[in-house]
Every structure is written in C-alpha cells, then in structure tokens.
Design an enzyme around this catalytic site. Structure first.
Site, PDB file in Angstrom:
ATOM      1  N   HIS A  83       2.540   3.453  -8.999  1.00 48.68           N
ATOM      2  CA  HIS A  83       2.331   2.102  -9.536  1.00 48.68           C
ATOM      3  C   HIS A  83       3.593   1.795 -10.169  1.00 48.68           C
ATOM      4  CE1 HIS A  83      -1.482   2.163  -7.495  1.00 48.68           C
ATOM      5  NE2 HIS A  83      -2.114   2.799  -8.488  1.00 48.68           N
ATOM      6  N   ARG A 100     -11.731   1.489  -9.329  1.00 47.15           N
ATOM      7  CA  ARG A 100     -10.758   2.590  -9.480  1.00 47.15           C
ATOM      8  C   ARG A 100     -11.119   3.176 -10.918  1.00 47.15           C
ATOM      9  NH1 ARG A 100      -5.418   2.199  -6.136  1.00 47.15           N
ATOM     10  NH2 ARG A 100      -6.054   1.442  -3.993  1.00 47.15           N
ATOM     11  N   SER A 145      -8.034  -5.725   4.677  1.00 49.30           N
ATOM     12  CA  SER A 145      -8.690  -5.268   3.453  1.00 49.30           C
ATOM     13  C   SER A 145      -8.959  -6.457   2.475  1.00 49.30           C
ATOM     14  CB  SER A 145      -7.670  -4.530   2.604  1.00 49.30           C
ATOM     15  OG  SER A 145      -7.442  -3.290   3.152  1.00 49.30           O
ATOM     16  N   ASP A 189     -12.178  -5.293  -5.220  1.00 48.53           N
ATOM     17  CA  ASP A 189     -12.619  -4.011  -5.294  1.00 48.53           C
ATOM     18  C   ASP A 189     -11.992  -2.937  -5.872  1.00 48.53           C
ATOM     19  OD1 ASP A 189     -14.951  -4.874  -3.599  1.00 48.53           O
ATOM     20  OD2 ASP A 189     -13.581  -4.593  -1.708  1.00 48.53           O
ATOM     21  N   ASP A 209       0.969  -1.155   0.053  1.00 49.94           N
ATOM     22  CA  ASP A 209       0.115   0.074  -0.003  1.00 49.94           C
ATOM     23  C   ASP A 209       0.874   1.156   0.086  1.00 49.94           C
ATOM     24  OD1 ASP A 209      -2.309   1.532  -0.082  1.00 49.94           O
ATOM     25  OD2 ASP A 209      -2.669   1.400   2.142  1.00 49.94           O
ATOM     26  N   LEU A 252      11.908 -20.348  -4.419  1.00 54.58           N
ATOM     27  CA  LEU A 252      10.672 -19.234  -3.676  1.00 54.58           C
ATOM     28  C   LEU A 252       9.310 -19.398  -4.490  1.00 54.58           C
ATOM     29  CD1 LEU A 252      10.225 -16.684  -2.073  1.00 54.58           C
ATOM     30  CD2 LEU A 252      10.529 -15.235  -4.118  1.00 54.58           C
ATOM     31  N   ARG A 255       2.116  -4.957   6.057  1.00 59.41           N
ATOM     32  CA  ARG A 255       1.233  -4.128   5.435  1.00 59.41           C
ATOM     33  C   ARG A 255       2.071  -2.730   5.065  1.00 59.41           C
ATOM     34  NH1 ARG A 255      -4.977  -2.776   4.464  1.00 59.41           N
ATOM     35  NH2 ARG A 255      -4.685  -0.967   3.181  1.00 59.41           N
ATOM     36  N   SER A 275      -7.140  -5.997  -5.489  1.00 60.18           N
ATOM     37  CA  SER A 275      -8.185  -6.615  -4.946  1.00 60.18           C
ATOM     38  C   SER A 275      -9.495  -6.551  -5.875  1.00 60.18           C
ATOM     39  CB  SER A 275      -8.588  -5.976  -3.829  1.00 60.18           C
ATOM     40  OG  SER A 275      -9.293  -4.554  -3.909  1.00 60.18           O
TER      41      SER A 275
HETATM   42  C1  FPP Z   1      -2.079   0.162  -3.262  1.00 60.38           C
HETATM   43  O1  FPP Z   1      -1.676   1.522  -3.184  1.00 60.38           O
HETATM   44  C2  FPP Z   1      -1.631  -0.445  -4.542  1.00 60.38           C
HETATM   45  C3  FPP Z   1      -2.086  -1.224  -5.524  1.00 60.38           C
HETATM   46  C4  FPP Z   1      -3.731  -1.090  -5.439  1.00 60.38           C
HETATM   47  C5  FPP Z   1      -1.654  -1.605  -6.739  1.00 60.38           C
HETATM   48  C6  FPP Z   1      -0.419  -2.421  -6.292  1.00 60.38           C
HETATM   49  C7  FPP Z   1       0.552  -2.521  -7.492  1.00 60.38           C
HETATM   50  C8  FPP Z   1       1.781  -2.520  -7.573  1.00 60.38           C
HETATM   51  C9  FPP Z   1       2.776  -2.533  -6.408  1.00 60.38           C
HETATM   52  C10 FPP Z   1       2.612  -2.428  -8.930  1.00 60.38           C
HETATM   53  C11 FPP Z   1       2.939  -3.686  -9.667  1.00 60.38           C
HETATM   54  C12 FPP Z   1       2.517  -4.742  -9.208  1.00 60.38           C
HETATM   55  C13 FPP Z   1       3.281  -6.020  -9.591  1.00 60.38           C
HETATM   56  C14 FPP Z   1       2.843  -7.169  -9.074  1.00 60.38           C
HETATM   57  C15 FPP Z   1       4.145  -5.904 -10.721  1.00 60.38           C
HETATM   58  P1  FPP Z   1      -2.548   2.499  -3.478  1.00 60.38           P
HETATM   59  O2  FPP Z   1      -2.663   3.080  -4.910  1.00 60.38           O
HETATM   60  O3  FPP Z   1      -4.123   2.177  -2.984  1.00 60.38           O
HETATM   61  O4  FPP Z   1      -1.809   3.814  -2.571  1.00 60.38           O
HETATM   62  P2  FPP Z   1      -2.796   5.016  -1.616  1.00 60.38           P
HETATM   63  O5  FPP Z   1      -3.203   4.105  -0.528  1.00 60.38           O
HETATM   64  O6  FPP Z   1      -1.526   5.695  -1.203  1.00 60.38           O
HETATM   65  O7  FPP Z   1      -3.583   5.600  -2.643  1.00 60.38           O
END
Ligand code: FPP
Length: 243
Positions: A33, A67, A193, A63, A16, A127, A185, A61
């Site tokens: 991201h 977005r 979550s 949910d 997160d 792994l 987390r 997720s």
């Molecule tokens: C939550 O942070 C993160 C996500 C919903 C996406 C996770 C994706 C990645 C880490 C990138 C690529 C992943 C792979 C496996 C290659 P958020 O965007 O909700 O952050 P915020 O809470 O600050 O808004």
C-alpha cells in the site's frame, strides 16, 4: 457552487494488487500500500498529458472495513498523508481533489484533511481527481433512490439524467454526474467490485496483469491509446453502416 469541469476523458481505476506485489517480494501487505501511494502520485501527475480530465481512483471500498484493523489503520493514515502532502502540488498543478463515498465512518483526522484538501484545491481546472473512500456503488444507488423525488423520474426522456444528478449529489456532494469513459483495473482480476456501476454503463473496460505498485505513466498512456482505438457505439450502429 458548481464550476466547469476540466476537459478530457473520465478514467476510473481499480488500484488492485498492492498486497500480492508485496508478498511476492517477501514483504508485508502494508508495504504494498505504501508503494501504491507512490504510484498514485505518478499517475495523478501523468493524467492530464494523457488527455484525462477526470480521474476517479478506488482507494477503499465499503467492504474493505472487513480487512485486519492494522491494514485498515495504515490505509487511513496513507490517505491522510497523501491529502496533506499533495495539496500544495495539486493547487499548483490545477488538480481539484474530491473524495467520494460515505463520510460518517471515516476517522476524524482524515475527515479534516479531506475537507481541507477539497477547499484548498476547489479552483483547480486541469484535472478533477476523485478518490473513492468507503465507497459502494450499490449503496450509493440505494441512497439516490431513497432521496429522489419520484416526480423527477416521471418523464422517461429525462429520468436517467435526473437520477444521475441525484446520485452524484448523494455520493459526491456535488450535483454533477460523470459517466466513465475508460475503466482500468490492475492486478489481473476482471471484475467491477461495486465501483461506479451506474457511471460505467458504457465504459470501455481495460484489465492489466500489472500490479498497482508497478503501474506507471507509460502503462496509463497505453491504456488510453487502446481506448482511443476502440469504437464506441452506445448501442447504435457503426457510422459506415448507418443509412
Ligand atoms: C487493493 O489491493 C488496494 C486497496 C484496497 C488499497 C488501495 C490503496 C492505495 C493504492 C494506497 C494509497 C492510496 C491513496 C489514494 C493515497 P489489495 O491490497 O487488495 O491487493 P491484493 O489483491 O494483491 O491483495
């Protein structure tokens, strides 16, 4: 075919903070991201040296479909790019890649990359890397409850293990369940979550304020060290007090 799992603890991570990390720098959330995907590579590489045998990453997720479509589209492309670009390195490093979650809503191109990556890395024994995409623990539990033969639950001594097997099957396509040892987390929030709710029943929880793009191998190692210093009792009493 089910092959032996790698030795080591099971660490699950809720990645997160990508969006907040980017907006704090005056950038678009999507930049967060992209940076987060770089962190994934570093953490996967560092995991075996930290004693991790299974690493489950919460990437998207059920949910998260709510977005903005631009963000969802970028995430799907990032997942695909990651699978395509990392498959050779994963084969070399003995990383077995698997995707958990629903597959029926995933874009066809990503699905092809998933099938290819899982197939190419299936012999990996260093792994077990599981990436959760379109994942909901509650939905998975419902699917398992719908799928299981009630007879399998009739013996209380084996009911949990039987249910876990079916849960792993409906969700991962593999009849192999794994409890989480340590759940991390990032990003400062302290909640689960809808992630691995069954598998985290006895997980140690570790929350850090660090945003995912700035979480590194040193942070991972610190989290594992903290985990190793905790006493896990699984509902029983400390050894010294027993008897
Ligand atoms: C939550 O942070 C993160 C996500 C919903 C996406 C996770 C994706 C990645 C880490 C990138 C690529 C992943 C792979 C496996 C290659 P958020 O965007 O909700 O952050 P915020 O809470 O600050 O808004």
């Amino acid at each position: 075919m089910i092959l032996d799992s790698p030795r080591g603890i099971h660490v699950a991570i809720i990645m997160d903070g990508n969006g907040r990390w980017a907006t704090a720098k005056g950038q678009l959330r999507t930049a967060g991201h992209i940076a987060g995907a770089r962190t994934v590579k570093k953490i996967v590489e560092a995991a075996p040296d930290c004693g991790i045998g299974t690493l489950t990453l919460y990437a998207f997720s059920a949910d998260n479909w709510r977005r903005p479509s631009r963000e969802v589209g970028l995430l799907m492309r990032l997942f695909r790019r990651y699978l395509v670009s990392e498959v050779a390195r994963c084969v070399t490093n003995g990383v077995r890649m698997r995707i958990i979650g629903r597959r029926d809503r995933i874009p066809a191109e990503l699905l092809r990359a998933i099938v290819n990556a899982e197939q190419a890395t299936r012999a990996g024994r260093t792994l077990d890397l599981r990436i959760a995409v379109d994942y909901s623990a509650r939905d998975a539990i419902i699917r398992a409850a719908q799928a299981i033969d009630p007879v399998a639950l009739s013996d209380p001594a084996s009911a949990r293990a039987e249910f876990a097997k079916v849960l792993a099957y409906v969700d991962h396509g593999i009849g192999e369940s794994k409890d989480v040892d340590l759940l991390i987390r990032t990003g400062g929030e302290q909640r689960l979550s809808d992630f691995l709710l069954w598998e985290c029943a006895y997980a140690e929880l570790y929350f850090t304020r660090r945003m995912w793009p700035e979480f590194g191998p040193v942070d991972l190692s610190e989290a594992v060290q903290e985990f190793r210093s905790r006493e896990r009792r699984f509902g029983t009493v400390p050894q010294a007090a027993a008897g």
